[in-house]
Design a protein around this motif. Sequence first.
Motif, PDB file in Angstrom:
ATOM      1  N   LEU A 143       0.832  -1.214   0.000  1.00 36.60           N
ATOM      2  CA  LEU A 143       0.000   0.000   0.000  1.00 36.60           C
ATOM      3  C   LEU A 143       0.861   1.255   0.000  1.00 36.60           C
ATOM      4  O   LEU A 143       0.535   2.247  -0.671  1.00 36.60           O
ATOM      5  N   LEU A 144       1.970   1.202   0.726  1.00 40.41           N
ATOM      6  CA  LEU A 144       2.900   2.325   0.748  1.00 40.41           C
ATOM      7  C   LEU A 144       3.498   2.544  -0.640  1.00 40.41           C
ATOM      8  O   LEU A 144       3.588   3.686  -1.110  1.00 40.41           O
ATOM      9  N   ALA A 145       3.892   1.459  -1.305  1.00 38.89           N
ATOM     10  CA  ALA A 145       4.449   1.568  -2.659  1.00 38.89           C
ATOM     11  C   ALA A 145       3.421   2.133  -3.637  1.00 38.89           C
ATOM     12  O   ALA A 145       3.746   2.981  -4.480  1.00 38.89           O
ATOM     13  N   ASN A 146       2.160   1.677  -3.546  1.00 37.76           N
ATOM     14  CA  ASN A 146       1.116   2.201  -4.417  1.00 37.76           C
ATOM     15  C   ASN A 146       0.883   3.688  -4.162  1.00 37.76           C
ATOM     16  O   ASN A 146       0.719   4.469  -5.103  1.00 37.76           O
ATOM     17  N   SER A 147       0.874   4.082  -2.906  1.00 38.44           N
ATOM     18  CA  SER A 147       0.672   5.494  -2.573  1.00 38.44           C
ATOM     19  C   SER A 147       1.812   6.349  -3.105  1.00 38.44           C
ATOM     20  O   SER A 147       1.587   7.443  -3.638  1.00 38.44           O
ATOM     21  N   VAL A 151       1.623   9.414  -5.851  1.00 38.03           N
ATOM     22  CA  VAL A 151       2.205  10.745  -5.645  1.00 38.03           C
ATOM     23  C   VAL A 151       3.191  11.065  -6.759  1.00 38.03           C
ATOM     24  O   VAL A 151       3.175  12.164  -7.333  1.00 38.03           O
ATOM     25  N   GLY A 152       4.058  10.107  -7.104  1.00 38.27           N
ATOM     26  CA  GLY A 152       5.035  10.334  -8.170  1.00 38.27           C
ATOM     27  C   GLY A 152       4.381  10.597  -9.520  1.00 38.27           C
ATOM     28  O   GLY A 152       4.772  11.510 -10.252  1.00 38.27           O
ATOM     29  N   ALA A 153       3.368   9.805  -9.842  1.00 36.16           N
ATOM     30  CA  ALA A 153       2.654  10.013 -11.110  1.00 36.16           C
ATOM     31  C   ALA A 153       1.907  11.339 -11.094  1.00 36.16           C
ATOM     32  O   ALA A 153       1.837  12.038 -12.113  1.00 36.16           O
ATOM     33  N   ILE A 155       2.785  14.065  -9.497  1.00 41.71           N
ATOM     34  CA  ILE A 155       3.766  15.136  -9.676  1.00 41.71           C
ATOM     35  C   ILE A 155       4.212  15.202 -11.132  1.00 41.71           C
ATOM     36  O   ILE A 155       4.283  16.278 -11.729  1.00 41.71           O
ATOM     37  N   ARG A 156       4.472  14.041 -11.715  1.00 37.01           N
ATOM     38  CA  ARG A 156       4.938  14.007 -13.111  1.00 37.01           C
ATOM     39  C   ARG A 156       3.874  14.513 -14.079  1.00 37.01           C
ATOM     40  O   ARG A 156       4.180  15.240 -15.025  1.00 37.01           O
ATOM     41  N   LEU A 157       2.622  14.124 -13.858  1.00 38.98           N
ATOM     42  CA  LEU A 157       1.536  14.514 -14.762  1.00 38.98           C
ATOM     43  C   LEU A 157       0.854  15.817 -14.351  1.00 38.98           C
ATOM     44  O   LEU A 157      -0.064  16.275 -15.027  1.00 38.98           O
ATOM     45  N   LYS A 158       1.275  16.378 -13.221  1.00 44.58           N
ATOM     46  CA  LYS A 158       0.680  17.608 -12.670  1.00 44.58           C
ATOM     47  C   LYS A 158      -0.816  17.432 -12.421  1.00 44.58           C
ATOM     48  O   LYS A 158      -1.631  18.285 -12.770  1.00 44.58           O
ATOM     49  N   LEU A 159      -1.161  16.312 -11.796  1.00 45.95           N
ATOM     50  CA  LEU A 159      -2.548  16.017 -11.429  1.00 45.95           C
ATOM     51  C   LEU A 159      -2.639  16.069  -9.913  1.00 45.95           C
ATOM     52  O   LEU A 159      -2.230  15.147  -9.211  1.00 45.95           O
ATOM     53  N   TYR A 160      -3.199  17.151  -9.416  1.00 46.37           N
ATOM     54  CA  TYR A 160      -3.195  17.393  -7.974  1.00 46.37           C
ATOM     55  C   TYR A 160      -4.074  16.415  -7.205  1.00 46.37           C
ATOM     56  O   TYR A 160      -3.783  16.091  -6.061  1.00 46.37           O
ATOM     57  N   TYR A 161      -5.132  15.931  -7.827  1.00 45.98           N
ATOM     58  CA  TYR A 161      -5.978  14.960  -7.139  1.00 45.98           C
ATOM     59  C   TYR A 161      -5.240  13.645  -6.936  1.00 45.98           C
ATOM     60  O   TYR A 161      -5.464  12.950  -5.957  1.00 45.98           O
ATOM     61  N   LEU A 162      -4.342  13.299  -7.841  1.00 42.74           N
ATOM     62  CA  LEU A 162      -3.547  12.083  -7.690  1.00 42.74           C
ATOM     63  C   LEU A 162      -2.516  12.251  -6.580  1.00 42.74           C
ATOM     64  O   LEU A 162      -2.280  11.323  -5.791  1.00 42.74           O
ATOM     65  N   ALA A 167      -1.064  11.051  -1.075  1.00 38.61           N
ATOM     66  CA  ALA A 167      -0.683  11.543   0.250  1.00 38.61           C
ATOM     67  C   ALA A 167      -1.626  11.003   1.318  1.00 38.61           C
ATOM     68  O   ALA A 167      -1.186  10.586   2.405  1.00 38.61           O
ATOM     69  N   ILE A 168      -2.912  10.997   1.014  1.00 39.83           N
ATOM     70  CA  ILE A 168      -3.879  10.428   1.967  1.00 39.83           C
ATOM     71  C   ILE A 168      -3.609   8.941   2.168  1.00 39.83           C
ATOM     72  O   ILE A 168      -3.660   8.434   3.299  1.00 39.83           O
TER      73      ILE A 168
END
Length: 183
Positions: A143-147, A151-153, A155-162, A167-168
């Motif tokens: 779950l930590l790896a998926n989270s 977050v990484g995706a 940041i890369r795609l500039k999708l704040y909801y992701l 982060a949640i």
Amino acid sequence: MAEERIETIIKEIQYWKKSHLLPKEYCDFLLALYTQGDEDPDSLEMEPGIAGKRSAAVLTGSTLFLLPLSFLVIYFTEIDPLLQTGLLSTFAIFTFFYGRFLKKRNNFQFHIPVIVGFLILLLLSVSMFHTFYTNNKIIYLLLLANSLLWVGAGIRLKLYYLIAAGAIGLILTIILTVLEVFT
């Protein structure tokens, strides 16, 4: 007049002509006026028609349908785990490629396949972990790896909801891990 404004006016006149909001002769006159006679009145740049919009809506709807279908494949069928992995991987790959396709076309609907793809990827990783391993405490690392991936995706795609969802997920995973350790 600025070139951008003239282009906007020309597109609007073309829309009027296509939609029959003004008579064809009036539109041809206005087009000749604004293009200074350079444009052939019968060569309109047509926007994607209803069929193109309808097919995009159908594909987006089918993408939404893949998430409950993924739950169905995992929890309500007796399919071999290797086949489940392949099927869910195909679902995730399809949604990511379709989201990429929509993003290149500047379609606002690209968010739907991205969200569905990440949820299917989470579902795939958790279900496959439970299929092949019995230790439930290591699931927190997954779950930590998926989270972190979310977050990484984001940041890369500039999708704040992701980024927010990742982060949640990180916070909840840390809280669950702490609760598991102290209980």
